[in-house]
Design an enzyme around this catalytic site. Structure first.
Site, PDB file in Angstrom:
ATOM      1  N   LEU A 168       0.823  -1.206   0.000  1.00  0.00           N
ATOM      2  CA  LEU A 168       0.000   0.000   0.000  1.00  0.00           C
ATOM      3  C   LEU A 168       0.862   1.264   0.000  1.00  0.00           C
ATOM      4  O   LEU A 168       0.445   2.304  -0.496  1.00  0.00           O
ATOM      5  CB  LEU A 168      -0.933   0.011   1.207  1.00  0.00           C
ATOM      6  CG  LEU A 168      -2.166  -0.884   1.123  1.00  0.00           C
ATOM      7  CD1 LEU A 168      -2.891  -0.921   2.456  1.00  0.00           C
ATOM      8  CD2 LEU A 168      -3.114  -0.395   0.021  1.00  0.00           C
ATOM      9  N   HIS A 169       2.044   1.162   0.538  1.00  0.00           N
ATOM     10  CA  HIS A 169       2.951   2.310   0.564  1.00  0.00           C
ATOM     11  C   HIS A 169       3.689   2.494  -0.752  1.00  0.00           C
ATOM     12  O   HIS A 169       4.348   3.518  -0.955  1.00  0.00           O
ATOM     13  CB  HIS A 169       3.972   2.157   1.684  1.00  0.00           C
ATOM     14  CG  HIS A 169       3.411   2.413   3.047  1.00  0.00           C
ATOM     15  ND1 HIS A 169       2.795   1.432   3.786  1.00  0.00           N
ATOM     16  CD2 HIS A 169       3.361   3.528   3.795  1.00  0.00           C
ATOM     17  CE1 HIS A 169       2.398   1.941   4.942  1.00  0.00           C
ATOM     18  NE2 HIS A 169       2.726   3.203   4.975  1.00  0.00           N
TER      19      HIS A 169
END
Length: 474
Positions: free
Chosen positions: A355-356
């Site tokens: 997600l990062h």
């Protein structure tokens, strides 16, 4: 880290080093180096006058527009009765405006993602209707990776990826909630836009579930506790900003022992995360989130005292970013736990890492944490069973079966030692999140991360390997 890296999640929920408002963004590298060089030579009052005051003043000027419009949103939607559709429209419009203020035209990259995902979610709901959560999770992560690799320049992506992550978390949570019945149907487009672009959560977070967003319009309350809680959070936020930018370098100079310098850099990183966390809590409160059953207000994001004086790495992960931890536990860990606890733990940290974005620096830290916490949990559980002592990763409850309780001297000493070991690991893992290089503007490369750990002889990784071997032998 499991933590919402609100990356502003300092990569944890945000890319704290990348988003506008991170303290190091307000100065160029020459300014920072000069500040570090002369910081220790200044007295307390000089440091207060030459660093702390301008830092807080500039920081407040960066976020004042966000605070003002968050209050305007609440004033226009929760002080007088307005149709829900109007409330959603104001939420979306004010959120889009503030995102433009922070990201300028780069915001177009953020806008495409949630609208594309809504079309996919609507299509799945129309023609598939099952397991929308896992499918939307995979599609969202693939979309973010492709955008980072092919469509968004590195410098721009590094600035917006925190906001993109929050959008992805909201979209994925909506998908799972519609699967399990937490919400009856996929929200209409206007409601969806109001939730995704809500001004109190769209820039710095925190992630909030859709039902909490809708609840802000239901019998809104104005009281003194609300105002007091907001002011308190802002005071704490700017206190940590001053530590991150000024006091940490004032107390520990560059020529100190390398492990003290490593601790200083890690502390500066953590303090910047606390700044963003308490700021995000203040903006969420300003927009009406956090009302409790006793008409108090609380949107807990982080608990610094349980991180700086930790009991365990598991505790650090939980309290680093509580909304993101809840999100990961609800939508990733519980989904993958049927495949085994180790698989669930690694899947949780892998999801947080993806997600990062494709960032070796952050991914290496998160995946290391996944292994660290698993080894720590297994070892302390085994030792607690062998010695019948309260040395688990979490404090024991009153009715626990252990003979050697928390108050026993030997148990206290053991927990203190294990807590000091956690502080050592946090210093090691956080050391590469510094502001010493212009690479931070596009994300640090793997060579920077390995060089930082190499300078400390990979000590933490060797210790955790030894811990695993010891756990295996006993």
């Amino acid at each position: 880290m499991a933590d919402y890296d609100y990356d502003f999640d300092l990569e944890d929920l945000y890319d704290e080093e990348a988003l506008p408002g991170h303290p190091n963004v307000w100065y160029d590298d020459d300014d920072l180096n000069q500040m570090d060089e002369y910081a220790i030579e200044r007295g307390f009052w000089e440091e207060l006058d030459m660093c702390v005051q301008p830092t807080i003043r500039d920081g407040f000027s960066q976020v004042s527009t966000l605070l003002l419009w968050s209050f305007i949103f609440r004033l226009t939607t929760q002080s007088v009765a307005v149709p829900l559709s109007v409330g959603h429209a104001i939420s979306a419009c004010t959120g889009l405006y503030i995102m433009f203020v922070f990201f300028n035209w780069t915001v177009t990259h953020i806008l495409v993602f949630p609208f594309t995902m809504y079309l996919v979610l609507w299509t799945l709901s129309k023609f598939y209707g099952q397991r929308r959560g896992p499918v939307m999770s995979i599609i969202s992560i693939i979309y973010l990776i492709i955008s980072e690799l092919f469509f968004v320049p590195g410098r721009e992506w590094h600035k917006i990826r925190g906001a993109q992550m929050i959008v992805a978390m909201k979209v994925i949570s909506l998908s799972f909630d519609s699967d399990i019945g937490t919400i009856q149907n996929v929200p209409p487009p206007l409601d969806y836009a109001g939730y995704v672009f809500n001004i109190g959560t769209c820039v710095f977070g925190p992630w909030v579930p859709y039902k909490d967003y809708v609840a802000t319009f239901n019998r809104p309350l104005w009281n003194f506790r609300w105002c007091l809680r907001i002011c308190l959070n802002l005071l704490i936020a700017f206190f940590f900003l001053s530590i991150s930018t000024c006091w940490s370098h004032w107390f520990i100079p560059d020529d100190a022992w390398r492990w003290w310098v490593a601790y200083r850099d890690a502390l500066s990183f953590r303090s910047s995360h606390y700044f963003i966390s308490f700021l995000s809590e203040a903006t969420a409160l300003l927009t009406g989130f956090g009302r409790t059953e006793d008409d108090d207000w609380n949107v807990p994001v982080t608990k610094p005292h349980l991180i700086e004086i930790p009991r365990s790495l598991v505790q650090v992960v939980v309290y680093w970013n509580m909304p993101m931890h809840n999100w990961l536990k609800t939508y990733v860990f519980r989904t993958t736990i049927p495949y085994g606890s180790f698989t669930a733990v690694l899947s949780t940290y892998a999801a947080s890492s993806l997600l990062h974005g494709l960032n070796f620096q952050l991914s290496s830290v998160l995946l290391s944490l996944g292994i660290y916490t698993y080894v720590e949990y297994m070892l302390r559980q085994k030792l607690a069973s062998i010695f019948k002592a309260c040395i688990l990763v979490r404090p024991c409850r009153k009715e626990c079966p252990h003979q050697n309780r928390e108050s026993r001297v030997v148990v206290v000493i053991t927990n203190v030692f294990l807590g000091l070991l956690v502080m050592f690991h946090l210093t090691y893992l956080g050391v590469m999140f510094d502001s010493s290089s212009k690479e931070q503007e596009v994300g640090y490369s793997y060579t920077h991360t390995l060089a930082k750990w190499s300078s400390l002889n990979y000590a933490s990784h060797w210790i955790i390997l030894g811990t695993y071997v010891f756990n295996f032998l006993i």
